[in-house]
Enzyme design. Sequence first.
Site, PDB file in Angstrom:
ATOM      1  N   ASN A   5       6.904  -0.993   3.112  1.00 10.34           N
ATOM      2  CA  ASN A   5       6.075   0.116   3.586  1.00 10.34           C
ATOM      3  C   ASN A   5       5.045  -0.422   4.572  1.00 10.34           C
ATOM      4  O   ASN A   5       4.383  -1.436   4.305  1.00 10.34           O
ATOM      5  CB  ASN A   5       5.364   0.750   2.376  1.00 10.34           C
ATOM      6  CG  ASN A   5       4.538   1.966   2.753  1.00 10.34           C
ATOM      7  OD1 ASN A   5       5.003   2.841   3.468  1.00 10.34           O
ATOM      8  ND2 ASN A   5       3.291   2.004   2.297  1.00 10.34           N
ATOM      9  N   GLU A   6       4.965   0.219   5.753  1.00  6.89           N
ATOM     10  CA  GLU A   6       3.891  -0.044   6.729  1.00  6.89           C
ATOM     11  C   GLU A   6       3.815  -1.501   7.175  1.00  6.89           C
ATOM     12  O   GLU A   6       2.760  -2.129   7.206  1.00  6.89           O
ATOM     13  CB  GLU A   6       2.537   0.413   6.124  1.00  6.89           C
ATOM     14  CG  GLU A   6       2.511   1.870   5.756  1.00  6.89           C
ATOM     15  CD  GLU A   6       1.188   2.331   5.165  1.00  6.89           C
ATOM     16  OE1 GLU A   6       0.187   1.597   5.275  1.00  6.89           O
ATOM     17  OE2 GLU A   6       1.145   3.419   4.571  1.00  6.89           O
ATOM     18  N   GLU A  27       5.498  11.853   3.177  1.00  2.00           N
ATOM     19  CA  GLU A  27       4.126  12.008   2.644  1.00  2.00           C
ATOM     20  C   GLU A  27       3.385  13.122   3.393  1.00  2.00           C
ATOM     21  O   GLU A  27       2.247  12.978   3.789  1.00  2.00           O
ATOM     22  CB  GLU A  27       3.386  10.671   2.766  1.00  2.00           C
ATOM     23  CG  GLU A  27       4.085   9.499   2.108  1.00  2.00           C
ATOM     24  CD  GLU A  27       3.327   8.190   2.226  1.00  2.00           C
ATOM     25  OE1 GLU A  27       2.124   8.220   2.544  1.00  2.00           O
ATOM     26  OE2 GLU A  27       3.942   7.117   2.021  1.00  2.00           O
TER      27      GLU A  27
HETATM   28  O1  G3I Z   1      -6.694   6.924 -11.554  1.00  2.00           O
HETATM   29  C1  G3I Z   1      -7.021   5.548 -11.699  1.00  2.00           C
HETATM   30  C2  G3I Z   1      -8.199   5.373 -12.622  1.00  2.00           C
HETATM   31  O2  G3I Z   1      -7.856   5.823 -13.924  1.00  2.00           O
HETATM   32  C3  G3I Z   1      -8.577   3.900 -12.660  1.00  2.00           C
HETATM   33  O3  G3I Z   1      -9.721   3.738 -13.426  1.00  2.00           O
HETATM   34  C4  G3I Z   1      -8.801   3.409 -11.235  1.00  2.00           C
HETATM   35  C5  G3I Z   1      -9.093   1.927 -11.218  1.00  2.00           C
HETATM   36  O4  G3I Z   1      -7.901   1.244 -11.560  1.00  2.00           O
HETATM   37  O5  G3I Z   1      -7.642   3.596 -10.441  1.00  2.00           O
HETATM   38  C6  G3I Z   1      -7.319   4.972 -10.339  1.00  2.00           C
HETATM   39  O6  G3I Z   1      -6.162   5.033  -9.585  1.00  2.00           O
HETATM   40  C7  G3I Z   1      -6.344   5.032  -8.179  1.00  2.00           C
HETATM   41  C8  G3I Z   1      -5.344   6.072  -7.655  1.00  2.00           C
HETATM   42  O7  G3I Z   1      -5.270   6.044  -6.237  1.00  2.00           O
HETATM   43  C9  G3I Z   1      -5.678   7.456  -8.117  1.00  2.00           C
HETATM   44  O8  G3I Z   1      -6.885   7.843  -7.528  1.00  2.00           O
HETATM   45  C10 G3I Z   1      -5.976   3.655  -7.661  1.00  2.00           C
HETATM   46  O9  G3I Z   1      -6.968   2.730  -8.011  1.00  2.00           O
HETATM   47  C11 G3I Z   1      -5.834   3.703  -6.150  1.00  2.00           C
HETATM   48  O10 G3I Z   1      -5.339   2.460  -5.667  1.00  2.00           O
HETATM   49  C12 G3I Z   1      -4.834   4.789  -5.753  1.00  2.00           C
HETATM   50  O11 G3I Z   1      -4.741   4.856  -4.340  1.00  2.00           O
HETATM   51  C13 G3I Z   1      -3.482   5.318  -3.846  1.00  2.00           C
HETATM   52  C14 G3I Z   1      -3.142   4.451  -2.651  1.00  2.00           C
HETATM   53  O12 G3I Z   1      -1.925   4.912  -2.019  1.00  2.00           O
HETATM   54  C15 G3I Z   1      -2.910   3.011  -3.068  1.00  2.00           C
HETATM   55  O13 G3I Z   1      -1.840   2.933  -3.968  1.00  2.00           O
HETATM   56  C16 G3I Z   1      -3.605   6.770  -3.457  1.00  2.00           C
HETATM   57  O14 G3I Z   1      -3.717   7.578  -4.613  1.00  2.00           O
HETATM   58  C17 G3I Z   1      -2.347   7.191  -2.692  1.00  2.00           C
HETATM   59  O15 G3I Z   1      -2.475   8.505  -2.203  1.00  2.00           O
HETATM   60  C18 G3I Z   1      -2.093   6.254  -1.525  1.00  2.00           C
HETATM   61  O16 G3I Z   1      -0.887   6.642  -0.927  1.00  2.00           O
HETATM   62  C19 G3I Z   1      -0.531   5.910   0.251  1.00  2.00           C
HETATM   63  C20 G3I Z   1       0.961   5.721   0.234  1.00  2.00           C
HETATM   64  O17 G3I Z   1       1.331   5.002  -0.912  1.00  2.00           O
HETATM   65  C21 G3I Z   1       1.417   5.016   1.496  1.00  2.00           C
HETATM   66  N1  G3I Z   1       1.002   5.765   2.676  1.00  2.00           N
HETATM   67  C22 G3I Z   1      -0.433   6.001   2.746  1.00  2.00           C
HETATM   68  C23 G3I Z   1      -0.901   6.728   1.508  1.00  2.00           C
HETATM   69  C24 G3I Z   1      -2.379   6.981   1.576  1.00  2.00           C
HETATM   70  O18 G3I Z   1      -3.068   5.764   1.549  1.00  2.00           O
END
Ligand code: G3I
Length: 455
Positions: free
Chosen positions: A262-263, A368
């Site tokens: 990815n990316e 997405e």
């Molecule tokens: O919900 C947990 C929480 O319970 C916990 O305490 C906390 C610390 O661990 O983490 C929380 O989860 C977070 C999650 O988002 C939900 O908010 C993660 O840390 C965080 O890393 C996660 O970020 C996601 C990000 O990708 C990295 O994986 C985003 O939701 C998600 O929308 C984003 O999606 C990406 C695609 O995979 C690739 N393209 C871009 C897109 C946006 O960045």
Amino acid sequence: MKFKNLFNILKVLPLFLLIISCGSEEVNDGPIIIPVAKVQAAFNMSISSTDPNVLLLDNRTVGTGDFTSKWDFGKGGSFVLDQPGIEEVRYDTDGTFSVRLIVENSAGLTVDAKTVIVDSKSGGICPNGVCGSTNSSILKDAAATFFVGNITRSSRVNSGGKHTELLKTYFSSITSEYEMKMDRMHPSEGNFDFTAADAIVNFGVENGINVHGHALIWHNATPDWVKNFSGSDAEFEVMVKNYIVTTVTRYKGKIASWDVVNEAIDDGSGNPLRNSIFKQKMGDDYIKKCYQWAREADPDCLLFYNDYNMASTPSKRAAMFKIVDSLGDLIDGVGAQMHINYNFPSKANIQAVADGTVSRGLKLHFAELDIRANPDNNQTSLTAERANLQKAKFAEVVKIYNSIPLENKYALTVWGLRDNETWLTDFWGHIDWPLMFNEDYSKKPAYDGFIEGLQ
Ligand code: G3I
């Protein structure tokens, strides 16, 4: 030779030839045998008016003399001799079938062939090979020929609730928003944690929902222990291979597709590839190695390359297609993330993503999709006017996707259910309303735009 003499010779030549032929000893006085020509196979086909899964086949071959006709219904097995009248053939499984009529006489054989596409979501055999959408107002039913996806989390699929209810009602594919990335599945050296991934995959399998794996290798979801890997480059490569093979093997037969990388493309540096730890430790061909390992682990799994700004940035789109072309038969599809705005990028640039993918014979995943209604941060609420512009953009994107050939379709995944859940709020630091459902789970005009794009 004078011209005049030549003319005189030519005048008497036919008579001279006739005398020779008549005077020759061997005179063929039997019947004139006209060589037998092959008989051209021809048939018509139509769909039964009483059963949309039954094909009516009518042998329309015309020829003199004896010839035999036999059918190949495209379902495997031996040929079937043509019987007088109409053949009725049932097609119970979805797919593309080549129906052939083979006609043979003493001069040889000829074939007439037609393609039949069966799609249960379109109601059975697709008329003229075009599988249309139904008029349903339920997304996954209205999109008769591709998966309509959304993202989820283990907390949501485990707790059930309204989110899970809408997921099951409207969507036919799921992607893990963050729990099927390396930082979550391989949190420390030698340790895997598939708890969350298992919950999501099992939810998909138990509910007949397609599961798209996202994402094995991504610089933004690489655990610190990998970024700070203390072993040799060779040991790093062994670790990455083991991670990919372990993960893909675990979900073999359950996960239909993976974003293997990815990316990987760098934005703006001029270098085609990001200088990720994978590039640093494994070299530029780390991408090919990752696809090779995934392919070997599950040959039946569709392997995608996924990236963003594929529509908005033509140079990045070109770089993506260069990577895809370099992977040859190790890749099955392109994942264009489609994080876009209500007024950007243009329809032509979105179409260019589809065209480039289709021209390569690859699957396309709009992976997405979210459509910002407040990209300039000058809106404090979603006005009706802006909501309708967003609706029109949803319709435009869906129409482009729904217009690609059936064999290139895979899924259109929206990156979130309710506006209040979008990642964009944190990412851009201001409010937006990029999705199809309101915080109270009611549908927005954007939802109707998706349906409109399918008509
Ligand atoms: O919900 C947990 C929480 O319970 C916990 O305490 C906390 C610390 O661990 O983490 C929380 O989860 C977070 C999650 O988002 C939900 O908010 C993660 O840390 C965080 O890393 C996660 O970020 C996601 C990000 O990708 C990295 O994986 C985003 O939701 C998600 O929308 C984003 O999606 C990406 C695609 O995979 C690739 N393209 C871009 C897109 C946006 O960045």
